[in-house]
Design a protein around this motif. Structure first.
Motif, PDB file in Angstrom:
ATOM      1  N   THR A  40      20.477 -20.810  12.772  1.00  0.00           N
ATOM      2  CA  THR A  40      18.925 -21.344  12.826  1.00  0.00           C
ATOM      3  C   THR A  40      17.517 -20.388  11.539  1.00  0.00           C
ATOM      4  OG1 THR A  40      18.717 -21.991  14.911  1.00  0.00           O
ATOM      5  CG2 THR A  40      16.681 -20.905  13.860  1.00  0.00           C
ATOM      6  N   LYS A  41      18.630 -19.193  11.258  1.00  0.00           N
ATOM      7  CA  LYS A  41      17.731 -18.105  10.890  1.00  0.00           C
ATOM      8  C   LYS A  41      17.988 -18.172   9.613  1.00  0.00           C
ATOM      9  CE  LYS A  41      18.019 -13.512   8.868  1.00  0.00           C
ATOM     10  NZ  LYS A  41      19.387 -12.585   8.846  1.00  0.00           N
ATOM     11  N   ASN A  42      19.505 -19.369   9.194  1.00  0.00           N
ATOM     12  CA  ASN A  42      19.733 -19.963   7.866  1.00  0.00           C
ATOM     13  C   ASN A  42      19.449 -20.939   7.313  1.00  0.00           C
ATOM     14  OD1 ASN A  42      21.237 -20.143   5.579  1.00  0.00           O
ATOM     15  ND2 ASN A  42      22.947 -21.163   5.886  1.00  0.00           N
ATOM     16  N   ALA A  43      18.624 -22.385   8.596  1.00  0.00           N
ATOM     17  CA  ALA A  43      17.536 -23.559   8.561  1.00  0.00           C
ATOM     18  C   ALA A  43      16.782 -22.733   8.293  1.00  0.00           C
ATOM     19  CB  ALA A  43      17.564 -24.211   9.067  1.00  0.00           C
ATOM     20  N   ILE A  44      15.602 -21.711   8.418  1.00  0.00           N
ATOM     21  CA  ILE A  44      14.691 -21.227   8.595  1.00  0.00           C
ATOM     22  C   ILE A  44      14.207 -21.026   6.953  1.00  0.00           C
ATOM     23  CG2 ILE A  44      12.587 -19.411   8.726  1.00  0.00           C
ATOM     24  CD1 ILE A  44      13.440 -19.832  11.681  1.00  0.00           C
ATOM     25  N   GLU A  45      15.705 -19.676   6.313  1.00  0.00           N
ATOM     26  CA  GLU A  45      15.278 -19.483   5.063  1.00  0.00           C
ATOM     27  C   GLU A  45      15.238 -20.916   4.599  1.00  0.00           C
ATOM     28  OE1 GLU A  45      15.001 -16.518   2.376  1.00  0.00           O
ATOM     29  OE2 GLU A  45      15.175 -16.176   4.404  1.00  0.00           O
ATOM     30  N   ARG A  46      15.787 -21.499   4.052  1.00  0.00           N
ATOM     31  CA  ARG A  46      16.062 -22.514   2.829  1.00  0.00           C
ATOM     32  C   ARG A  46      15.041 -23.076   3.101  1.00  0.00           C
ATOM     33  NH1 ARG A  46      20.909 -24.090   5.961  1.00  0.00           N
ATOM     34  NH2 ARG A  46      20.012 -25.059   7.039  1.00  0.00           N
ATOM     35  N   TRP A  47      14.432 -23.464   4.473  1.00  0.00           N
ATOM     36  CA  TRP A  47      12.441 -23.779   4.917  1.00  0.00           C
ATOM     37  C   TRP A  47      12.054 -23.182   4.091  1.00  0.00           C
ATOM     38  CZ3 TRP A  47       8.958 -22.529   7.090  1.00  0.00           C
ATOM     39  CH2 TRP A  47       7.439 -23.405   6.556  1.00  0.00           C
ATOM     40  N   ARG A  48      11.844 -21.593   3.972  1.00  0.00           N
ATOM     41  CA  ARG A  48      11.079 -21.490   3.510  1.00  0.00           C
ATOM     42  C   ARG A  48      11.129 -20.755   1.544  1.00  0.00           C
ATOM     43  NH1 ARG A  48       9.746 -15.750   2.227  1.00  0.00           N
ATOM     44  NH2 ARG A  48      12.263 -15.528   2.346  1.00  0.00           N
ATOM     45  N   THR A  49      12.524 -21.297   1.489  1.00  0.00           N
ATOM     46  CA  THR A  49      12.396 -21.094  -0.079  1.00  0.00           C
ATOM     47  C   THR A  49      12.586 -22.380  -1.052  1.00  0.00           C
ATOM     48  OG1 THR A  49      15.008 -20.950  -0.283  1.00  0.00           O
ATOM     49  CG2 THR A  49      13.718 -18.993   0.418  1.00  0.00           C
ATOM     50  N   PHE A  90     -13.536 -27.677  -3.447  1.00  0.00           N
ATOM     51  CA  PHE A  90     -12.063 -28.107  -4.217  1.00  0.00           C
ATOM     52  C   PHE A  90     -10.831 -28.689  -2.386  1.00  0.00           C
ATOM     53  CE2 PHE A  90     -13.027 -25.531  -7.839  1.00  0.00           C
ATOM     54  CZ  PHE A  90     -12.262 -27.209  -9.027  1.00  0.00           C
ATOM     55  N   ASN A  91      -9.884 -29.838  -2.837  1.00  0.00           N
ATOM     56  CA  ASN A  91      -9.572 -29.840  -1.386  1.00  0.00           C
ATOM     57  C   ASN A  91      -8.219 -30.334  -1.773  1.00  0.00           C
ATOM     58  OD1 ASN A  91      -8.259 -30.760   0.922  1.00  0.00           O
ATOM     59  ND2 ASN A  91      -9.013 -33.187   0.582  1.00  0.00           N
ATOM     60  N   CYS A  92      -7.355 -29.480  -1.542  1.00  0.00           N
ATOM     61  CA  CYS A  92      -6.049 -28.796  -2.172  1.00  0.00           C
ATOM     62  C   CYS A  92      -4.978 -29.149  -0.915  1.00  0.00           C
ATOM     63  CB  CYS A  92      -5.851 -26.865  -2.555  1.00  0.00           C
ATOM     64  SG  CYS A  92      -6.845 -26.388  -4.515  1.00  0.00           S
ATOM     65  N   SER A  93      -3.834 -29.649  -1.011  1.00  0.00           N
ATOM     66  CA  SER A  93      -2.469 -29.613  -0.510  1.00  0.00           C
ATOM     67  C   SER A  93      -1.399 -29.742  -0.965  1.00  0.00           C
ATOM     68  CB  SER A  93      -2.552 -31.389  -0.439  1.00  0.00           C
ATOM     69  OG  SER A  93      -3.894 -31.722   0.567  1.00  0.00           O
ATOM     70  N   THR A  94      -0.692 -28.673   0.273  1.00  0.00           N
ATOM     71  CA  THR A  94       0.951 -28.309  -0.276  1.00  0.00           C
ATOM     72  C   THR A  94       1.743 -28.678   0.362  1.00  0.00           C
ATOM     73  OG1 THR A  94      -0.433 -25.949  -0.684  1.00  0.00           O
ATOM     74  CG2 THR A  94       1.944 -26.403  -0.464  1.00  0.00           C
ATOM     75  N   PHE A  95       2.606 -29.603  -0.186  1.00  0.00           N
ATOM     76  CA  PHE A  95       3.847 -30.477  -0.080  1.00  0.00           C
ATOM     77  C   PHE A  95       4.837 -29.563   0.058  1.00  0.00           C
ATOM     78  CE2 PHE A  95       0.393 -33.260   0.038  1.00  0.00           C
ATOM     79  CZ  PHE A  95       0.225 -34.100   1.363  1.00  0.00           C
TER      80      PHE A  95
END
Length: 90
Positions: A62-71, A85-90
């Motif tokens: 889980t820690k590894n998956a979160i780190e992959r998602w975060r980076t 302004f209307n900004c969206s982040t994906f």
């Protein structure tokens, strides 16, 4: 990387897969987690095939998956005019 490719493939074939195919895929993922994180949890002092050892494996994955998602790379798109302004982040 290999896990994300396997998950992507599983999602693509998920609609075509039978219950036995999905169970086999889940078993392969569990076997991969045990092969990757099992020795590390044993070195941390957990006895193999105990609840604490399994919990250690799940926490490390889980820690590894979160780190992959975060980076993971993201993209921000903004539109509008000065003052609004209307900004969206994906």
């Amino acid at each position: 990387m290999r896990t994300s490719m396997a998950l992507t493939l599983a999602l693509l074939l998920g609609g075509c897969a039978t219950q036995a195919d999905r169970a086999a895929e889940q078993q392969r993922e569990v076997d991969e987690m045990i092969a990757v994180y099992g020795p590390a949890c044993q070195k941390l002092g957990y006895q193999a095939d105990t609840e604490q050892w399994r919990d250690c494996i799940l926490k490390m994955d889980t820690k590894n998956a979160i780190e992959r998602w975060r980076t993971a790379p993201t993209t921000t798109t903004c539109f509008g005019h000065r003052g609004f302004f209307n900004c969206s982040t994906f």
